[in-house]
Design an enzyme around this catalytic site. Sequence first.
Site, PDB file in Angstrom:
ATOM      1  N   THR A  16      40.292   0.693 -14.531  1.00  0.00           N
ATOM      2  CA  THR A  16      39.214   1.627 -14.827  1.00  0.00           C
ATOM      3  C   THR A  16      39.020   2.578 -13.651  1.00  0.00           C
ATOM      4  O   THR A  16      39.425   2.294 -12.522  1.00  0.00           O
ATOM      5  CB  THR A  16      37.899   0.888 -15.121  1.00  0.00           C
ATOM      6  OG1 THR A  16      37.498   0.131 -13.977  1.00  0.00           O
ATOM      7  CG2 THR A  16      38.051  -0.051 -16.313  1.00  0.00           C
ATOM      8  N   SER A  18      40.419   5.394 -12.635  1.00  0.00           N
ATOM      9  CA  SER A  18      41.695   5.441 -11.916  1.00  0.00           C
ATOM     10  C   SER A  18      42.307   6.837 -11.848  1.00  0.00           C
ATOM     11  O   SER A  18      43.526   6.988 -11.806  1.00  0.00           O
ATOM     12  CB  SER A  18      42.684   4.461 -12.567  1.00  0.00           C
ATOM     13  OG  SER A  18      42.621   4.510 -13.978  1.00  0.00           O
ATOM     14  N   GLY A  21      41.975   8.339  -5.727  1.00  0.00           N
ATOM     15  CA  GLY A  21      41.688   7.332  -4.714  1.00  0.00           C
ATOM     16  C   GLY A  21      42.390   6.008  -4.917  1.00  0.00           C
ATOM     17  O   GLY A  21      43.563   5.940  -5.306  1.00  0.00           O
ATOM     18  N   ILE A  22      41.656   4.925  -4.669  1.00  0.00           N
ATOM     19  CA  ILE A  22      42.228   3.579  -4.757  1.00  0.00           C
ATOM     20  C   ILE A  22      42.663   3.272  -6.190  1.00  0.00           C
ATOM     21  O   ILE A  22      43.682   2.620  -6.407  1.00  0.00           O
ATOM     22  CB  ILE A  22      41.210   2.531  -4.270  1.00  0.00           C
ATOM     23  CG1 ILE A  22      40.847   2.771  -2.803  1.00  0.00           C
ATOM     24  CG2 ILE A  22      41.771   1.115  -4.426  1.00  0.00           C
ATOM     25  CD1 ILE A  22      39.683   1.922  -2.310  1.00  0.00           C
ATOM     26  N   GLY A  23      41.907   3.748  -7.169  1.00  0.00           N
ATOM     27  CA  GLY A  23      42.260   3.482  -8.561  1.00  0.00           C
ATOM     28  C   GLY A  23      43.603   4.076  -8.932  1.00  0.00           C
ATOM     29  O   GLY A  23      44.445   3.408  -9.552  1.00  0.00           O
ATOM     30  N   SER A 145      32.693  -4.000  -2.104  1.00  0.00           N
ATOM     31  CA  SER A 145      32.730  -3.052  -0.998  1.00  0.00           C
ATOM     32  C   SER A 145      32.197  -3.762   0.242  1.00  0.00           C
ATOM     33  O   SER A 145      31.492  -4.767   0.127  1.00  0.00           O
ATOM     34  CB  SER A 145      31.847  -1.841  -1.319  1.00  0.00           C
ATOM     35  OG  SER A 145      31.497  -1.122  -0.166  1.00  0.00           O
ATOM     36  N   TYR A 158      23.364   0.341  -4.171  1.00  0.00           N
ATOM     37  CA  TYR A 158      24.813   0.129  -4.256  1.00  0.00           C
ATOM     38  C   TYR A 158      25.200  -1.211  -3.655  1.00  0.00           C
ATOM     39  O   TYR A 158      25.977  -1.981  -4.235  1.00  0.00           O
ATOM     40  CB  TYR A 158      25.516   1.272  -3.524  1.00  0.00           C
ATOM     41  CG  TYR A 158      27.021   1.173  -3.468  1.00  0.00           C
ATOM     42  CD1 TYR A 158      27.789   1.292  -4.627  1.00  0.00           C
ATOM     43  CD2 TYR A 158      27.675   0.985  -2.258  1.00  0.00           C
ATOM     44  CE1 TYR A 158      29.177   1.228  -4.565  1.00  0.00           C
ATOM     45  CE2 TYR A 158      29.060   0.920  -2.189  1.00  0.00           C
ATOM     46  CZ  TYR A 158      29.802   1.042  -3.351  1.00  0.00           C
ATOM     47  OH  TYR A 158      31.172   0.970  -3.288  1.00  0.00           O
TER      48      TYR A 158
END
Length: 261
Positions: A16, A18, A21-23, A145, A158
């Site tokens: 998801t 995506s 970045g990291i996705g 995170s 967050y």
Amino acid sequence: MAMMNLDLTGKTALITASVSGIGLATAQGLAAQGARVWINGRSEDRLAKAADAVRARVPGAEVMTVLADVATAEGCAAVTEAAEDIDILVNMAGGTDRLVPFEELTDADWQYQWDFNVMSAVRLTRHYVPRFKKKDFGRIIFMTSEAGLVTPTVLHHYGVAKAAVIRLSRCVAEIFPRTDVTANCVAPGGTMSEWVYREARDTPIEEFERNHFEVNEPTSLLGRFAQPDDVANLIVYLCSPAATATRGALLRAEGGAVRSD
């Protein structure tokens, strides 16, 4: 003893959020190991560009796209309807753009963080649990995170949501004892992303990065923003056959900023 095996040929992964970045790096990494990948985003244009980026980096990659906002129940339903049968679920969706003191956070701010970071993972994981049980194989990744461990003063909502994700990950892992289904949690730290470029604005990236780590993350052992691949590589490992003994774990890729075990 088998040598390390990262091969995911014949497996299908859903990642998801995506499109960048990291996705996006995770989608590319899984595709490089032979997996078919479903990528997800909320913009049709960005989703198409992300799919092209996967194919450009991994020639021959099989990439499918699903346009949906997984912060909503309707968006999650659209994703599961499109990606009916998967082997790997990477709950990447999450994040925040609202950096304000606690007393300025509204009910809507708190609710959105819960829906985006926690309920998206709950809804999707709940849908695929029976399928993973039936095939006796699955890899589930939850993204927390460093803020879920040590929360900055302008990220209370967050950080609380990401702390919940850590607990959720362990609860899901315990659904699958003595099977080949694993669930684990990954905690990135500061990573080069659209957020960095947006926050830097007209400041040179090198200057912004240096100031960020001097002021906001002085305990970081890395001392710079990680690259998306740095985190994606850990996720790919956790999705592979090599990680069968890694279960219910919180693995950190936050540059050593968190000064605890």
